[in-house]
Design an enzyme around this catalytic site. Sequence first.
Site, PDB file in Angstrom:
ATOM      1  N   ASP A  81       7.066 -13.962 -56.139  1.00  0.00           N
ATOM      2  CA  ASP A  81       7.213 -12.842 -57.068  1.00  0.00           C
ATOM      3  C   ASP A  81       6.029 -11.891 -56.907  1.00  0.00           C
ATOM      4  O   ASP A  81       5.004 -12.244 -56.318  1.00  0.00           O
ATOM      5  CB  ASP A  81       7.303 -13.349 -58.517  1.00  0.00           C
ATOM      6  N   LYS A  82       6.226 -10.707 -57.447  1.00  0.00           N
ATOM      7  CA  LYS A  82       5.173  -9.689 -57.458  1.00  0.00           C
ATOM      8  C   LYS A  82       4.982  -9.266 -58.905  1.00  0.00           C
ATOM      9  O   LYS A  82       5.944  -9.243 -59.671  1.00  0.00           O
ATOM     10  CB  LYS A  82       5.658  -8.494 -56.628  1.00  0.00           C
ATOM     11  N   HIS A  83       3.749  -8.979 -59.274  1.00  0.00           N
ATOM     12  CA  HIS A  83       3.519  -8.454 -60.623  1.00  0.00           C
ATOM     13  C   HIS A  83       2.573  -7.272 -60.512  1.00  0.00           C
ATOM     14  O   HIS A  83       1.618  -7.298 -59.746  1.00  0.00           O
ATOM     15  CB  HIS A  83       2.898  -9.542 -61.510  1.00  0.00           C
ATOM     16  N   SER A  84       2.872  -6.239 -61.291  1.00  0.00           N
ATOM     17  CA  SER A  84       2.003  -5.060 -61.267  1.00  0.00           C
ATOM     18  C   SER A  84       1.329  -4.924 -62.621  1.00  0.00           C
ATOM     19  O   SER A  84       1.917  -5.272 -63.656  1.00  0.00           O
ATOM     20  CB  SER A  84       2.867  -3.833 -60.972  1.00  0.00           C
ATOM     21  N   THR A 121      10.031  -2.421 -65.907  1.00  0.00           N
ATOM     22  CA  THR A 121      11.183  -2.674 -65.027  1.00  0.00           C
ATOM     23  C   THR A 121      12.453  -2.974 -65.824  1.00  0.00           C
ATOM     24  O   THR A 121      13.547  -2.521 -65.466  1.00  0.00           O
ATOM     25  CB  THR A 121      10.827  -3.844 -64.078  1.00  0.00           C
ATOM     26  N   ARG A 169      -4.088  -9.723 -79.854  1.00  0.00           N
ATOM     27  CA  ARG A 169      -5.069  -8.936 -79.081  1.00  0.00           C
ATOM     28  C   ARG A 169      -4.765  -7.451 -79.173  1.00  0.00           C
ATOM     29  O   ARG A 169      -5.660  -6.611 -79.270  1.00  0.00           O
ATOM     30  CB  ARG A 169      -5.046  -9.367 -77.608  1.00  0.00           C
ATOM     31  N   SER A 184      -3.150 -14.244 -69.417  1.00  0.00           N
ATOM     32  CA  SER A 184      -1.883 -13.765 -69.989  1.00  0.00           C
ATOM     33  C   SER A 184      -0.859 -13.513 -68.882  1.00  0.00           C
ATOM     34  O   SER A 184       0.277 -14.004 -68.929  1.00  0.00           O
ATOM     35  CB  SER A 184      -2.176 -12.479 -70.780  1.00  0.00           C
ATOM     36  N   LYS A 188       2.566 -16.402 -67.554  1.00  0.00           N
ATOM     37  CA  LYS A 188       4.005 -16.062 -67.446  1.00  0.00           C
ATOM     38  C   LYS A 188       4.483 -16.213 -66.009  1.00  0.00           C
ATOM     39  O   LYS A 188       5.571 -16.713 -65.739  1.00  0.00           O
ATOM     40  CB  LYS A 188       4.225 -14.630 -67.939  1.00  0.00           C
ATOM     41  N   LYS A 189       3.662 -15.765 -65.066  1.00  0.00           N
ATOM     42  CA  LYS A 189       4.099 -15.806 -63.656  1.00  0.00           C
ATOM     43  C   LYS A 189       4.145 -17.250 -63.150  1.00  0.00           C
ATOM     44  O   LYS A 189       5.072 -17.620 -62.435  1.00  0.00           O
ATOM     45  CB  LYS A 189       3.158 -14.956 -62.792  1.00  0.00           C
TER      46      LYS A 189
HETATM   47  N1  URA Z   1      -0.146  -7.538 -69.302  1.00  0.00           N
HETATM   48  C1  URA Z   1      -0.024  -8.798 -69.770  1.00  0.00           C
HETATM   49  O1  URA Z   1       0.998  -9.436 -69.589  1.00  0.00           O
HETATM   50  N2  URA Z   1      -1.053  -9.315 -70.459  1.00  0.00           N
HETATM   51  C2  URA Z   1      -2.198  -8.651 -70.674  1.00  0.00           C
HETATM   52  O2  URA Z   1      -3.100  -9.192 -71.291  1.00  0.00           O
HETATM   53  C3  URA Z   1      -2.316  -7.335 -70.191  1.00  0.00           C
HETATM   54  C4  URA Z   1      -1.268  -6.803 -69.483  1.00  0.00           C
END
Ligand code: URA
Length: 436
Positions: A81-84, A121, A169, A184, A188-189
């Site tokens: 996967d890719k995350h931006s 997305t 936060r 964070s 999730k990833k």
């Molecule tokens: N995106 C996230 O999922 N978590 C953060 O803390 C900041 C950006």
Amino acid sequence: MFIPQEFIRKKRDNKPLSKEEIEAFIRGVTDGSVANEHISAFAMAVFFNGMSLEEKTTLTLAMKNSGDTLTWEGFDGPIVDKHSTGGVGDVVSLMLGPMLAACGAYVPMISGRGLGHTGGTLDKFESIPGYNVLPDNARFKQVVKECGVAIIGQTASLAPADKRIYSIRDVTATVESVPMISASILSKKLAEGLDTLIMDVKVGSGAFMPTYALSKELAASIVEIAHHAGVKTKAVLTDMNQSLAYNAGNGLEVHEAVEYLMNSRKNPRLHAVNMALCIPALTETGLAKDETDAAQKLEDALSSGKALEIFGRMVTMLGGPADFCERYEHYLPKAPLIQPIYAPDSGIIESMDTIAIGMSVVGLGGGRIRPSDSIDHSVGLENIIDLGTTVDTQTPLCTIHAKDQASWKEAKRRVLAAISIGENMPKVKEVYEVIG
Ligand code: URA
């Protein structure tokens, strides 16, 4: 017994936290026995005192394990996967997912919605009539298996501890903490059960982190934690000093993504960033023997139409129209008022306040001010001018798609204020460096 205030005091006084203490804290966050006050005080202590690699990794894994984690038995290729970190006109996922799938990867992409100036997305996919961003797990896996890619949203059962901590936060001025952001994102990833992760960390006037040094620190932190957790990871620092795509706005970006996959119109900047993210995904997973081989395979995936075909199949399997790629112009929503705006002076496009460009899309109704707001998928900016373009008063800066005259005028005011015209040619770069 775990006493949250003792735990917070330790971090406040810069003393090391043990694995057991961090895990107990996250258990308390998940089951509700830790209060909002504890979470906010802890986040502030981390904001000021940071975390060691051991602490960050433990926090990340505890947050990941706070909910469901996916497994991919029976899949005969790497899970990638890719995350931006988020940007304006960042439509990369819509092309990258199908392109990697066309090269043999499985891409179970769990994406977010836009917040602040950044697009999301999921919001882009919701411009496609019928597309279900929250299928059940069985359907998600079936789409990944049959198409090689499925792009969906985060369910409540994925990293619930992150969900609670993030929302606190957000309202306690503790978002901008490298350890907390790293944990964070990665919680999730990593819950997706990945072999390989490619991070796109944005740099510039539209980036989430305000300086190059902080973007780099975040990239290095994510790579270090992910490696420690056993996931192959590379982070690419890419430019966000202007919109990445020609268009910014949900339906308009989907339009651009389909045309990119059709090989009919390809923004060179978007292509450069997409390739810079796709290439390490193929080399890290062994799907390509080197960067040249990876680039060739990716170009073939595009020119053969395979990536487009995969995109269309994924859309259909997730509830969208069967002929979406043939009739995307018919299906994507259209705004009632579509009019260009022109450069106020002659000169060179010197710089762009990309956050302000993103906020002009939000102002049109294409993004949210609060997470619960609904959005208008038809609005946005089309054909946004590139940095370094020489303009005169006949040159359009972009075409604004708006729901009415008042919002069109407001967007015009914002875009004009965001773009600086002068005499100096700006230095333009798409990709800065790769970490990992
Ligand atoms: N995106 C996230 O999922 N978590 C953060 O803390 C900041 C950006």
